[in-house]
Design an enzyme around this catalytic site. Structure first.
Site, PDB file in Angstrom:
ATOM      1  N   GLU A 196      -7.277  -1.289  -4.922  1.00 26.28           N
ATOM      2  CA  GLU A 196      -6.749  -0.852  -5.801  1.00 26.28           C
ATOM      3  C   GLU A 196      -6.034  -0.476  -6.331  1.00 26.28           C
ATOM      4  O   GLU A 196      -4.837  -2.175  -5.903  1.00 26.28           O
ATOM      5  CB  GLU A 196      -5.702   0.301  -4.458  1.00 26.28           C
ATOM      6  CG  GLU A 196      -6.916   1.318  -3.750  1.00 26.28           C
ATOM      7  CD  GLU A 196      -5.963   2.372  -2.133  1.00 26.28           C
ATOM      8  OE1 GLU A 196      -6.309   3.679  -2.700  1.00 26.28           O
ATOM      9  OE2 GLU A 196      -4.895   1.861  -2.200  1.00 26.28           O
ATOM     10  N   ASN A 216      -4.622   6.052   1.198  1.00 30.78           N
ATOM     11  CA  ASN A 216      -3.916   6.393   2.418  1.00 30.78           C
ATOM     12  C   ASN A 216      -3.805   8.191   1.557  1.00 30.78           C
ATOM     13  O   ASN A 216      -3.203   8.756   2.674  1.00 30.78           O
ATOM     14  CB  ASN A 216      -2.984   5.279   2.650  1.00 30.78           C
ATOM     15  CG  ASN A 216      -2.751   3.724   3.290  1.00 30.78           C
ATOM     16  OD1 ASN A 216      -4.292   3.806   4.039  1.00 30.78           O
ATOM     17  ND2 ASN A 216      -2.309   3.265   2.312  1.00 30.78           N
ATOM     18  N   SER A 219       0.926  -1.349  -0.714  1.00 30.48           N
ATOM     19  CA  SER A 219       0.528   0.188   0.288  1.00 30.48           C
ATOM     20  C   SER A 219       1.072   1.320  -0.344  1.00 30.48           C
ATOM     21  O   SER A 219       0.357   2.498  -0.244  1.00 30.48           O
ATOM     22  CB  SER A 219      -0.835   0.111   1.176  1.00 30.48           C
ATOM     23  OG  SER A 219      -0.320   0.371   2.539  1.00 30.48           O
ATOM     24  N   HIS A 277      -3.383  -3.345  -4.205  1.00 28.91           N
ATOM     25  CA  HIS A 277      -3.494  -4.159  -2.576  1.00 28.91           C
ATOM     26  C   HIS A 277      -5.177  -3.865  -2.470  1.00 28.91           C
ATOM     27  O   HIS A 277      -6.268  -3.409  -1.735  1.00 28.91           O
ATOM     28  CB  HIS A 277      -3.610  -2.460  -2.652  1.00 28.91           C
ATOM     29  CG  HIS A 277      -3.663  -1.692  -1.019  1.00 28.91           C
ATOM     30  ND1 HIS A 277      -4.313  -0.091  -0.295  1.00 28.91           N
ATOM     31  CD2 HIS A 277      -3.433  -1.852   0.236  1.00 28.91           C
ATOM     32  CE1 HIS A 277      -4.318  -0.963   0.747  1.00 28.91           C
ATOM     33  NE2 HIS A 277      -3.740  -1.739   1.041  1.00 28.91           N
TER      34      HIS A 277
END
Length: 583
Positions: free
Chosen positions: A449, A487, A416, A437
């Site tokens: 992701e 994130n 990630s 991810h």
């Protein structure tokens, strides 16, 4: 039987907020006198109400309470209560409130929708302090939605009672949060929305993928760009601009994209066009376009998963339940056995909860094999790496995968925050390497992701998209940049919350409550930090800052000191909110 008296409510300003309040008042059976100086606002409201009437079955426009749409504020003389819903400009609000109190009978309650301005000061400026109170909204009002009733200390008991009665009649839900916490929540969320617009403008990811990633990855009720459309691009732009001028904080400097949209009249749902296009009823008619989608998907029937930790086990379980023959490769026989047993226990829990049948559990286990030899992956269509989050270890593994896997096998890393390109380069076959991810726990979370490098072949990406779709997952495309989408947007928001700890008066429980109640987030930032893990959060902050070196990504000193002291959050019951009993 005595007929119910029809209240007469005035509304001044028919932007996003005023129009929503007008609809709620009509639904509550109020006669409404709506005033706006802009003819286009009156026309837009009339068109939308007509469209809403046409969409209803068995109900006619003449059946609803009386409605007056006018540019003449003298019409407010009959109102028994007036709501001021003009833009958040102190001089404008003071002038409008003075005009309202001058035109209405003495003692008529006047409610301001100010969010950052002092209600007592506005009440004094209005010339009738006892008559003015506040309705503070986080997002545009809707039935069952949150509102913070602001009981000014100067307001009369009659005004306070009228405020509470109106909230109940309109079907609004009073938020039990403090004004300072509400202001902090607004600042955190507005900065987050602004960053999302900046990323979209940069072409970092499509509007649809950004929204999907944040909804599914964080459990939010709406994606950030959907929220901007709902709140009104001009309203958010004005709120950001006011904060930027007041604080100088670059997090509030409005995205150039938002500025362009305001100039072009693309104001979101209220104007019919924003990040999406909307009809007269506010329903989406043209959603934002998605990300890249070319390439030809290859069949994936045999999958490999490298690793034996929680993420590797979760991905292997997803693949096996999804009908793929799955080989889990661990470092040794003992680790492989423990992983297989843990997957079996997880499947048993899913049977008990009614999510899969006993037969599906047995079929999934029959599709699972384990090994400690990477060479066993030679017949796989796709291999997912889920080992320790260390670039050196991943590069060594990808070099080996590049040797043992068949030509055309898609090789995926679950990182990630590390470089997909570095893994791809180590493999010696970068066209086959992508990022996948999965979010933890993988069997539950729908989001994946899908990170791509410049060298990744479109067929490899198409294969991964098709696999995710078949497994019941939703893949969003994003470039190979630290943090991907979730994130990259989440941690500046969490960092902003951590910055509040530098203030002596910060109440973290109240801040969490304001975010949860006001914006409908599943948990506030401090509870979320505990859930993620303080050590994990600090590591992600550090990697993001190493990659981008932006002020908003500077690792939190408070977080660093907590981790150094052994506070890890929920995992060891030492964090921000871990000592509290949470419902």
């Amino acid at each position: 039987m005595t007929a119910r008296r029809t209240p007469v409510t005035g509304i001044v300003g028919l932007g996003t907020l005023g129009e929503a309040l007008l609809r709620l008042a009509l639904e509550a059976g109020h006669e409404v006198i709506a005033v706006d100086s802009a003819l286009d606002a009156l026309d837009r409201t009339a068109r939308r109400l007509k469209a809403a009437d046409a969409a209803r079955t068995g109900e006619r426009a003449e059946d609803r309470p009386a409605l007056t749409l006018t540019t003449d504020p003298a019409a407010l003389a009959r109102a028994e209560l007036v709501i001021e819903a003009v833009p958040e400009d102190e001089a404008v609000k003071k002038a409008v409130l003075r005009d309202i109190t001058a035109r209405c009978a003495p003692g008529v309650p006047v409610l301001t929708t100010a969010t950052t301005l002092s209600v007592p000061r506005l009440a004094i400026a209005a010339g009738s302090p006892g008559s003015v109170a506040g309705l503070r909204f986080f997002t545009p009002p809707a039935a069952g939605g949150p509102v913070l009733p602001v009981h000014s200390p100067l307001a009369s008991p009659a005004t306070a009672a009228a405020l509470d009665a109106l909230v109940a009649e309109l079907g609004l839900r009073p938020a039990s949060v403090t004004a300072p916490a509400a202001a902090d929540a607004d600042d955190l969320v507005l900065a987050y929305l602004n960053r999302a617009a900046i990323l979209c403008d940069e072409g970092y990811a499509s509007a649809r993928d950004i929204d999907t990633a944040m909804r599914l990855g964080c459990g939010l009720p709406l994606g950030p760009l959907e929220t901007l459309d709902l709140m009104g691009i001009d309203s958010v732009h004005a709120a950001l601009l006011a904060r930027w001028r007041r604080t100088g904080d670059c997090a509030f400097e409005p995205s150039p994209l938002l500025s362009r949209m305001v100039t072009a009249g693309r104001l979101g749902r209220k104007s019919g066009e924003g990040f999406a296009a909307y009809d007269e009823l506010g329903a989406v008619v043209t959603p934002p376009a998605g990300g890249p989608g070319a390439g030809t998907a290859r069949p994936v029937t045999r999958v490999g998963v490298v690793g034996s930790g929680a993420m590797a086990r979760g991905i292997a379980e997803v693949m096996a339940v999804g009908g793929r023959h799955t080989l889990l490769v661990a470092r040794g026989t003992e680790q492989a056995g423990r992983a297989l047993a843990a997957i079996g226990d997880s499947l048993t829990r899913r049977v008990r909860r009614g999510r899969i049948s006993p037969a599906e559990r047995e079929a999934a286990l029959a599709r699972l094999e384990t090994s400690h030899d990477l060479a066993a992956l030679g017949d796989r269509d796709l291999v997912v790496e889920a080992v320790v989050e260390d670039l050196g270890a991943k590069r060594v593994l990808f070099a080996r995968l590049g040797e043992v896997c068949a030509p055309g096998t898609v090789l995926a890393t679950t990182t990630s925050s590390l470089s997909v390109a570095a893994c791809a380069e180590a493999s010696g076959r970068p066209a086959d390497v992508i990022g996948l991810h999965f979010f933890n726990p993988a069997p539950v979370m729908r989001l994946v992701e899908l990170a791509y490098t410049a060298q990744a072949h479109e067929d490899a990406l198409a294969t991964a998209r098709a696999l995710c779709r078949d497994l019941g997952k939703t893949a969003v495309d994003c470039p190979d940049r630290t943090g991907f989408i979730v994130n990259r947007l989440l941690f500046p928001y969490l960092g902003g919350a951590l910055d509040l700890l530098e203030r002596a008066d910060t109440d973290i429980a109240a801040t969490d409550a304001a975010v949860e109640q006001g914006y409908g987030y599943p948990m506030g930032p401090f509870a979320l930090l505990d859930t993620i893990g303080l050590d994990v959060s600090l590591a992600i902050q550090e990697r993001l800052y190493e990659s981008f070196a932006l002020p908003e990504l500077v690792p939190s000193r408070a977080l660093s000191e907590l981790v150094a002291a052994g506070a890890l959050g929920r995992k060891n019951q030492r964090g921000f909110r871990t000592g509290e009993r949470r419902g």
